[in-house]
Design a protein around this motif. Structure first.
Motif, PDB file in Angstrom:
ATOM      1  N   LEU A 239      -1.385  11.743   9.496  1.00 21.69           N
ATOM      2  CA  LEU A 239      -1.246  13.168   9.782  1.00 21.69           C
ATOM      3  C   LEU A 239       0.150  13.473  10.312  1.00 21.69           C
ATOM      4  N   GLY A 240       0.830  14.411   9.660  1.00 18.80           N
ATOM      5  CA  GLY A 240       2.111  14.922  10.149  1.00 18.80           C
ATOM      6  C   GLY A 240       1.835  16.172  10.967  1.00 18.80           C
TER       7      GLY A 240
ATOM      8  N   ALA B 159       0.829  -1.205   0.000  1.00 17.89           N
ATOM      9  CA  ALA B 159       0.000   0.000   0.000  1.00 17.89           C
ATOM     10  C   ALA B 159       0.864   1.255   0.000  1.00 17.89           C
ATOM     11  N   GLN B 160       0.323   2.344  -0.537  1.00 17.38           N
ATOM     12  CA  GLN B 160       0.979   3.641  -0.440  1.00 17.38           C
ATOM     13  C   GLN B 160       0.696   4.234   0.937  1.00 17.38           C
ATOM     14  N   VAL B 161       1.714   4.797   1.562  1.00 16.52           N
ATOM     15  CA  VAL B 161       1.533   5.517   2.822  1.00 16.52           C
ATOM     16  C   VAL B 161       2.018   6.943   2.606  1.00 16.52           C
ATOM     17  N   LEU B 162       1.129   7.902   2.831  1.00 18.46           N
ATOM     18  CA  LEU B 162       1.414   9.310   2.617  1.00 18.46           C
ATOM     19  C   LEU B 162       1.341  10.065   3.924  1.00 18.46           C
ATOM     20  N   VAL B 163       2.071  11.173   4.022  1.00 17.18           N
ATOM     21  CA  VAL B 163       2.031  12.017   5.219  1.00 17.18           C
ATOM     22  C   VAL B 163       1.555  13.404   4.825  1.00 17.18           C
ATOM     23  N   LYS B 164       0.533  13.891   5.521  1.00 13.52           N
ATOM     24  CA  LYS B 164       0.032  15.250   5.333  1.00 13.52           C
ATOM     25  C   LYS B 164       0.867  16.176   6.212  1.00 13.52           C
TER      26      LYS B 164
ATOM     27  N   THR C 134       3.833   8.498  16.236  1.00 13.27           N
ATOM     28  CA  THR C 134       2.732   7.616  16.625  1.00 13.27           C
ATOM     29  C   THR C 134       1.829   7.341  15.431  1.00 13.27           C
ATOM     30  N   ASN C 135       1.463   8.406  14.719  1.00 11.90           N
ATOM     31  CA  ASN C 135       0.553   8.258  13.572  1.00 11.90           C
ATOM     32  C   ASN C 135       1.157   7.388  12.479  1.00 11.90           C
ATOM     33  N   VAL C 136       2.419   7.636  12.148  1.00  7.74           N
ATOM     34  CA  VAL C 136       3.055   6.884  11.071  1.00  7.74           C
ATOM     35  C   VAL C 136       3.298   5.435  11.493  1.00  7.74           C
ATOM     36  N   ALA C 137       3.696   5.213  12.748  1.00  4.74           N
ATOM     37  CA  ALA C 137       3.874   3.834  13.230  1.00  4.74           C
ATOM     38  C   ALA C 137       2.564   3.060  13.106  1.00  4.74           C
ATOM     39  N   ALA C 138       1.448   3.694  13.478  1.00  3.01           N
ATOM     40  CA  ALA C 138       0.140   3.047  13.348  1.00  3.01           C
ATOM     41  C   ALA C 138      -0.212   2.823  11.877  1.00  3.01           C
TER      42      ALA C 138
END
Length: 473
Positions: free
Chosen positions: A311-312, A47-52, A290-294
């Motif tokens: 969410l960044g 999957a693609q994982v993106l950060v805002k 925390t958000n990216v680890a999840a």
């Protein structure tokens, strides 16, 4: 006077005007933050994982949006007038946003912070001209000396004071419904399948979730929660990640919009944030870790058609003396040794497949008793057309017999309890552990939406004990 205070700060159809051309004030550069794809930390994921990247806001955090919205609403309603004072209990970033807006508009600011805030955050608030009051962390949330209690007292005592109260102010989730959510939808061309964020006030996740689910009800909303926060149902204890997790449920948080929770410890959060800086060039805070680890955990179960947005929250420059410092990490015993990912499927494979014994809600309690006795099991998932609709435990059948009922005349549907929780077999085993720890007697494993097995507490004990013995050799 304009009837909609937020419309006055969100031109162009309710979206921020972005960063093109010349702006009248710095406030007009709030919003339209970049959405950036991860590469190195997502190695092995389909999957693609993106950060805002909300750190791209002028105050370097997602809270710029909220601060501007709350002040605009207060001005519109007459709660905040020229020469007034803004008082808020804040985890830091809301204060920065409020102080920035106040600097543009000429308001006095007083901010009340818990004592775990970093020195960088405190200095940053003061740099904008704000006054800072520090309060103890380890007090009940409703105590007079808590940071909310002190802020309330100051708001009562100072003439012309206004308290935004970000935990109850509905402009908080509304601005994310009006800006952050639409931005993400447009930036992904409507292809987003999951949004991952932590909960502080809950404004971001509630507003974004509401908008995204209006566009596509199948978008999954994943709450990333620190271990120790009560929001995801854990046992309350202290944690070090700043700005997310709570020991109460804020009024600005709509928990019904969250489809599932993933709990992340301090060490994993901080090491993920450090990895983002060193492998992706993104210097972001611990809550983003925390958000990216999840998000990375969630993405393990997904295929290439999925787009996960995390969410960044804020810049990492506020934490250089904390988790970016090796000595601080060692002093706080936050050294992190990453274990090889263990999925539910790994446990099932190691244990060996076994017959999944289920029962229909139309069956009788007597049939349930016979099944349990013949199979030597203590619980039965109840399935209707292949979908879990309930469960039957030993104690339930014992109650039928104790009350002198006739089990042949009682249907399973009449006595069944709630269904056992389900998790895809590709999900990290820790998620099954947390569900079992929360009191569930079993977790149903699914593959492509079909229930294929059940994982119980003894399964975890036997699997982890076997691994322990193998690694000890």
């Amino acid at each position: 006077m304009h009837r909609d205070p937020l419309a006055t700060i969100l031109p162009h159809g309710g979206l921020p005007i972005g960063n093109a051309g010349i702006h009248d004030t710095v406030l007009q550069t709030i919003g339209w933050t970049p959405l950036v794809r991860l590469h190195r930390v997502t190695e092995g994921l389909s999957a693609q994982v993106l950060v805002k990247l909300e750190s791209a806001n002028p105050g370097n955090s997602v809270k710029d949006r909220v601060a501007w919205a709350m002040i605009a609403t207060a001005e519109h309603e007459g709660w905040l007038r020229p020469g007034g004072t803004i008082i808020e209990a804040t985890a830091g970033n809301t204060g920065v946003g409020l102080a920035m807006v106040a600097a543009v508009k000429g308001y006095r600011c007083i901010f009340v912070l818990p004592d775990k805030m970093s020195h960088e955050k405190i200095s940053l608030l003061k740099a904008y001209g704000a006054e800072v009051v520090i309060t103890p962390t380890n007090v009940p949330p409703d105590a007079p000396e808590s940071y909310n209690g002190v802020a309330d007292r100051l708001a009562r005592e100072i003439p012309g004071a206004w308290r935004p109260n970000q935990f109850t102010n509905l402009s908080n989730p509304e601005i994310h419904y009006r800006s952050t959510g639409p931005e993400i939808w447009k930036q992904t061309d409507g292809r987003i399948t999951a949004f991952v964020a932590g909960v502080g006030t809950g404004g971001t996740i509630s507003g974004v979730a509401r908008y995204l689910k209006e566009q596509n009800p199948d978008v999954r909303i994943v709450g990333a929660d620190p271990e120790g926060s009560v929001l995801s149902g854990g046992t309350p204890k202290s944690w070090k990640v700043e700005g997310i997790g709570e020991d109460f449920v804020p009024k600005t948080f709509n928990s019904q919009l969250v489809d599932e929770w993933i709990r992340v410890g301090d060490a994993e959060s901080f090491h993920t944030a450090r990895a983002l800086a060193r492998q992706e060039g993104m210097l972001l805070g611990g809550s983003t870790g925390t958000n990216v680890a999840a998000a990375l955990r969630y993405a393990r179960r997904l295929g290439p058609e999925h787009v996960v947005v995390a969410l960044g929250c804020d810049t990492g420059r506020n934490y250089l003396s904390k988790f970016f410092d090796d000595k601080w990490m060692a002093d706080n015993q936050l050294l992190f040794v990453e274990r090889a990912p263990q999925a539910i499927a790994d446990l099932i494979r190691a244990r060996g497949k076994r017959e999944l014994v289920t029962i229909s809600p139309d069956a009788t309690a007597e049939q349930a008793i016979q099944l349990m006795e013949s199979k030597d099991i203590s619980q039965l998932p109840v399935l209707a057309e292949g979908k879990p609709v309930g469960s039957v435990q030993e104690i339930t059948l014992a109650r039928v017999l104790h009350d002198a009922g006739d089990p042949s005349k009682v249907s399973v549907g009449e006595i069944m309890a709630r269904p056992l929780p389900t998790l895809d077999a590709a999900v990290h085993l820790d998620e099954a552990y947390r569900l079992l720890l929360a009191g569930n007697t079993g977790v149903l494993a699914t593959d492509d939406g079909k229930v294929v097995d059940i994982v119980t507490r003894i399964d975890l004990v036997q699997y982890w004990d076997r691994l322990r013995k193998e690694h000890g050799k």
